[in-house]
Design a protein around this motif. Structure first.
Motif, PDB file in Angstrom:
ATOM      1  N   GLN A  39      -9.775 -17.185  27.156  1.00  0.00           N
ATOM      2  CA  GLN A  39      -9.860 -16.433  28.400  1.00  0.00           C
ATOM      3  C   GLN A  39      -9.748 -14.953  28.081  1.00  0.00           C
ATOM      4  O   GLN A  39      -8.720 -14.504  27.548  1.00  0.00           O
ATOM      5  CB  GLN A  39      -8.765 -16.861  29.381  1.00  0.00           C
ATOM      6  CG  GLN A  39      -8.910 -16.228  30.748  1.00  0.00           C
ATOM      7  CD  GLN A  39      -8.039 -16.883  31.787  1.00  0.00           C
ATOM      8  OE1 GLN A  39      -7.058 -17.565  31.475  1.00  0.00           O
ATOM      9  NE2 GLN A  39      -8.384 -16.714  33.053  1.00  0.00           N
ATOM     10  N   ALA A  40     -10.811 -14.237  28.397  1.00  0.00           N
ATOM     11  CA  ALA A  40     -10.820 -12.791  28.225  1.00  0.00           C
ATOM     12  C   ALA A  40     -10.306 -12.125  29.504  1.00  0.00           C
ATOM     13  O   ALA A  40     -10.358 -12.737  30.580  1.00  0.00           O
ATOM     14  CB  ALA A  40     -12.236 -12.315  27.910  1.00  0.00           C
ATOM     15  N   PRO A  41      -9.824 -10.915  29.412  1.00  0.00           N
ATOM     16  CA  PRO A  41      -9.300 -10.220  30.596  1.00  0.00           C
ATOM     17  C   PRO A  41     -10.336 -10.157  31.708  1.00  0.00           C
ATOM     18  O   PRO A  41     -11.489  -9.790  31.478  1.00  0.00           O
ATOM     19  CB  PRO A  41      -8.966  -8.827  30.068  1.00  0.00           C
ATOM     20  CG  PRO A  41      -8.730  -9.019  28.617  1.00  0.00           C
ATOM     21  CD  PRO A  41      -9.661 -10.104  28.190  1.00  0.00           C
ATOM     22  N   GLY A  42      -9.926 -10.556  32.891  1.00  0.00           N
ATOM     23  CA  GLY A  42     -10.800 -10.486  34.043  1.00  0.00           C
ATOM     24  C   GLY A  42     -11.864 -11.564  34.107  1.00  0.00           C
ATOM     25  O   GLY A  42     -12.723 -11.529  34.997  1.00  0.00           O
ATOM     26  N   GLN A  43     -11.806 -12.500  33.170  1.00  0.00           N
ATOM     27  CA  GLN A  43     -12.810 -13.558  33.148  1.00  0.00           C
ATOM     28  C   GLN A  43     -12.151 -14.925  33.277  1.00  0.00           C
ATOM     29  O   GLN A  43     -10.949 -15.073  33.054  1.00  0.00           O
ATOM     30  CB  GLN A  43     -13.616 -13.487  31.848  1.00  0.00           C
ATOM     31  CG  GLN A  43     -14.404 -12.200  31.694  1.00  0.00           C
ATOM     32  CD  GLN A  43     -15.311 -12.217  30.483  1.00  0.00           C
ATOM     33  OE1 GLN A  43     -15.684 -13.275  29.986  1.00  0.00           O
ATOM     34  NE2 GLN A  43     -15.684 -11.040  30.011  1.00  0.00           N
ATOM     35  N   SER A  85     -17.312 -14.314  11.377  1.00  0.00           N
ATOM     36  CA  SER A  85     -18.261 -13.371  11.983  1.00  0.00           C
ATOM     37  C   SER A  85     -17.836 -12.986  13.391  1.00  0.00           C
ATOM     38  O   SER A  85     -18.638 -12.999  14.332  1.00  0.00           O
ATOM     39  CB  SER A  85     -19.663 -13.986  12.006  1.00  0.00           C
ATOM     40  OG  SER A  85     -20.092 -14.303  10.694  1.00  0.00           O
ATOM     41  N   LEU A  86     -16.590 -12.643  13.516  1.00  0.00           N
ATOM     42  CA  LEU A  86     -16.050 -12.326  14.839  1.00  0.00           C
ATOM     43  C   LEU A  86     -16.632 -11.022  15.366  1.00  0.00           C
ATOM     44  O   LEU A  86     -16.898 -10.071  14.613  1.00  0.00           O
ATOM     45  CB  LEU A  86     -14.533 -12.230  14.773  1.00  0.00           C
ATOM     46  CG  LEU A  86     -13.817 -13.570  14.646  1.00  0.00           C
ATOM     47  CD1 LEU A  86     -12.385 -13.377  14.170  1.00  0.00           C
ATOM     48  CD2 LEU A  86     -13.846 -14.325  15.961  1.00  0.00           C
ATOM     49  N   GLY A  87     -16.814 -10.989  16.666  1.00  0.00           N
ATOM     50  CA  GLY A  87     -17.293  -9.804  17.348  1.00  0.00           C
ATOM     51  C   GLY A  87     -16.390  -9.460  18.507  1.00  0.00           C
ATOM     52  O   GLY A  87     -15.548 -10.281  18.917  1.00  0.00           O
ATOM     53  N   PRO A  88     -16.519  -8.264  19.061  1.00  0.00           N
ATOM     54  CA  PRO A  88     -15.664  -7.869  20.196  1.00  0.00           C
ATOM     55  C   PRO A  88     -15.725  -8.862  21.355  1.00  0.00           C
ATOM     56  O   PRO A  88     -14.743  -8.990  22.090  1.00  0.00           O
ATOM     57  CB  PRO A  88     -16.228  -6.505  20.591  1.00  0.00           C
ATOM     58  CG  PRO A  88     -16.847  -5.974  19.344  1.00  0.00           C
ATOM     59  CD  PRO A  88     -17.405  -7.165  18.636  1.00  0.00           C
ATOM     60  N   GLU A  89     -16.846  -9.548  21.490  1.00  0.00           N
ATOM     61  CA  GLU A  89     -16.987 -10.521  22.585  1.00  0.00           C
ATOM     62  C   GLU A  89     -16.094 -11.736  22.400  1.00  0.00           C
ATOM     63  O   GLU A  89     -15.935 -12.531  23.325  1.00  0.00           O
ATOM     64  CB  GLU A  89     -18.453 -10.972  22.711  1.00  0.00           C
ATOM     65  CG  GLU A  89     -18.962 -11.784  21.537  1.00  0.00           C
ATOM     66  CD  GLU A  89     -19.438 -10.949  20.358  1.00  0.00           C
ATOM     67  OE1 GLU A  89     -19.220  -9.709  20.362  1.00  0.00           O
ATOM     68  OE2 GLU A  89     -20.059 -11.542  19.451  1.00  0.00           O
ATOM     69  N   ASP A  90     -15.528 -11.889  21.240  1.00  0.00           N
ATOM     70  CA  ASP A  90     -14.610 -12.997  20.980  1.00  0.00           C
ATOM     71  C   ASP A  90     -13.166 -12.652  21.341  1.00  0.00           C
ATOM     72  O   ASP A  90     -12.285 -13.517  21.238  1.00  0.00           O
ATOM     73  CB  ASP A  90     -14.674 -13.415  19.509  1.00  0.00           C
ATOM     74  CG  ASP A  90     -16.040 -13.943  19.112  1.00  0.00           C
ATOM     75  OD1 ASP A  90     -16.564 -13.491  18.079  1.00  0.00           O
ATOM     76  OD2 ASP A  90     -16.582 -14.785  19.852  1.00  0.00           O
ATOM     77  N   THR A  91     -12.922 -11.426  21.739  1.00  0.00           N
ATOM     78  CA  THR A  91     -11.579 -11.020  22.134  1.00  0.00           C
ATOM     79  C   THR A  91     -11.131 -11.796  23.362  1.00  0.00           C
ATOM     80  O   THR A  91     -11.821 -11.812  24.387  1.00  0.00           O
ATOM     81  CB  THR A  91     -11.535  -9.510  22.433  1.00  0.00           C
ATOM     82  OG1 THR A  91     -11.788  -8.785  21.227  1.00  0.00           O
ATOM     83  CG2 THR A  91     -10.188  -9.101  22.997  1.00  0.00           C
ATOM     84  N   ALA A  92     -10.000 -12.471  23.235  1.00  0.00           N
ATOM     85  CA  ALA A  92      -9.496 -13.318  24.324  1.00  0.00           C
ATOM     86  C   ALA A  92      -8.165 -13.913  23.903  1.00  0.00           C
ATOM     87  O   ALA A  92      -7.771 -13.827  22.735  1.00  0.00           O
ATOM     88  CB  ALA A  92     -10.481 -14.439  24.645  1.00  0.00           C
ATOM     89  N   THR A 115      -2.717 -17.822  22.078  1.00  0.00           N
ATOM     90  CA  THR A 115      -2.549 -16.812  21.045  1.00  0.00           C
ATOM     91  C   THR A 115      -3.650 -15.765  21.206  1.00  0.00           C
ATOM     92  O   THR A 115      -4.812 -16.104  21.432  1.00  0.00           O
ATOM     93  CB  THR A 115      -2.563 -17.436  19.634  1.00  0.00           C
ATOM     94  OG1 THR A 115      -2.260 -16.444  18.655  1.00  0.00           O
ATOM     95  CG2 THR A 115      -3.895 -18.090  19.295  1.00  0.00           C
ATOM     96  N   GLN A 116      -3.266 -14.506  21.115  1.00  0.00           N
ATOM     97  CA  GLN A 116      -4.204 -13.412  21.379  1.00  0.00           C
ATOM     98  C   GLN A 116      -5.055 -13.129  20.148  1.00  0.00           C
ATOM     99  O   GLN A 116      -4.530 -12.976  19.033  1.00  0.00           O
ATOM    100  CB  GLN A 116      -3.437 -12.138  21.763  1.00  0.00           C
ATOM    101  CG  GLN A 116      -4.311 -10.913  21.960  1.00  0.00           C
ATOM    102  CD  GLN A 116      -5.152 -10.998  23.217  1.00  0.00           C
ATOM    103  OE1 GLN A 116      -4.663 -11.322  24.291  1.00  0.00           O
ATOM    104  NE2 GLN A 116      -6.447 -10.679  23.078  1.00  0.00           N
ATOM    105  N   VAL A 117      -6.348 -13.038  20.372  1.00  0.00           N
ATOM    106  CA  VAL A 117      -7.285 -12.608  19.335  1.00  0.00           C
ATOM    107  C   VAL A 117      -7.965 -11.339  19.836  1.00  0.00           C
ATOM    108  O   VAL A 117      -8.542 -11.330  20.925  1.00  0.00           O
ATOM    109  CB  VAL A 117      -8.339 -13.695  19.047  1.00  0.00           C
ATOM    110  CG1 VAL A 117      -9.428 -13.151  18.132  1.00  0.00           C
ATOM    111  CG2 VAL A 117      -7.673 -14.922  18.434  1.00  0.00           C
TER     112      VAL A 117
END
Length: 121
Positions: A39-43, A85-92, A115-117
Motif C-alpha cells: 500500500q502506497a501513500p494515498g492508494q 530492479s526496484l523503482g520509485p513506484e515500488d515504494t509502499a 514493513t516500509q520499502v
C-alpha cells in the motif's frame, strides 16, 4: 491462528534489491497459502504475489512479474519476497498475509504489521 511479522524493508536506490521476510508463528504454517500486498501513500492496498501451501504455485502482479520472486520455507515458517530492479513506484508498506481457506477460515484472514520499502530515484 497464525501471527505474522515482516522484516527486511528499508531505503534503497532505484535499480537496487531488497529481500523481505515474513516469519509465521504456529505449527500449521504449511496449511496456509501466503500472499504479499503493498500500500502506497494515498492508494489502495494492492496484490503483489501469492504462493501456494507447498510453494509449487506462484502468482505475481503484472507490475512485479520478472522482478520479484516469492518463496517459502515451511520447515522454518518463513516466506520471502526477493525484489530486484526496484523503482520509485515500488515504494509502499509491504504486508504478508495468510490465506486460511484451506483450514476452513477466510481468505487472507491473518496479516502482519507491514514493513516500509522506500525506493529513491
Amino acid at each position: 491462528q497464525v501471527q505474522l511479522v515482516e522484516s527486511g524493508g528499508g531505503l534503497v536506490q532505484a535499480g537496487g534489491s531488497l529481500r523481505l521476510s515474513c516469519a509465521a508463528s504456529g505449527r500449521t504454517f504449511s496449511s496456509y497459502a501466503m500472499g504479499w500486498f503493498r500500500q502506497a501513500p494515498g492508494q489502495e492496498r494492492e496484490f503483489v504475489a501469492r504462493i501456494s501451501r507447498s510453494g509449487g504455485i506462484k502468482y505475481y502482479a503484472v507490475s512485479v512479474k520478472c522482478r520479484f520472486t516469492l518463496s517459502r520455507d515451511n520447515a522454518k515458517n518463513m516466506v520471502y519476497l526477493q525484489m530486484n530492479s526496484l523503482g520509485p513506484e515500488d515504494t509502499a508498506v509491504y504486508y504478508c498475509a495468510a490465506d486460511a481457506r484451506a483450514t476452513g477460515g477466510l481468505s487472507y484472514a491473518y496479516w502482519g504489521q507491514g514493513t516500509q520499502v522506500t525506493v529513491s530515484s
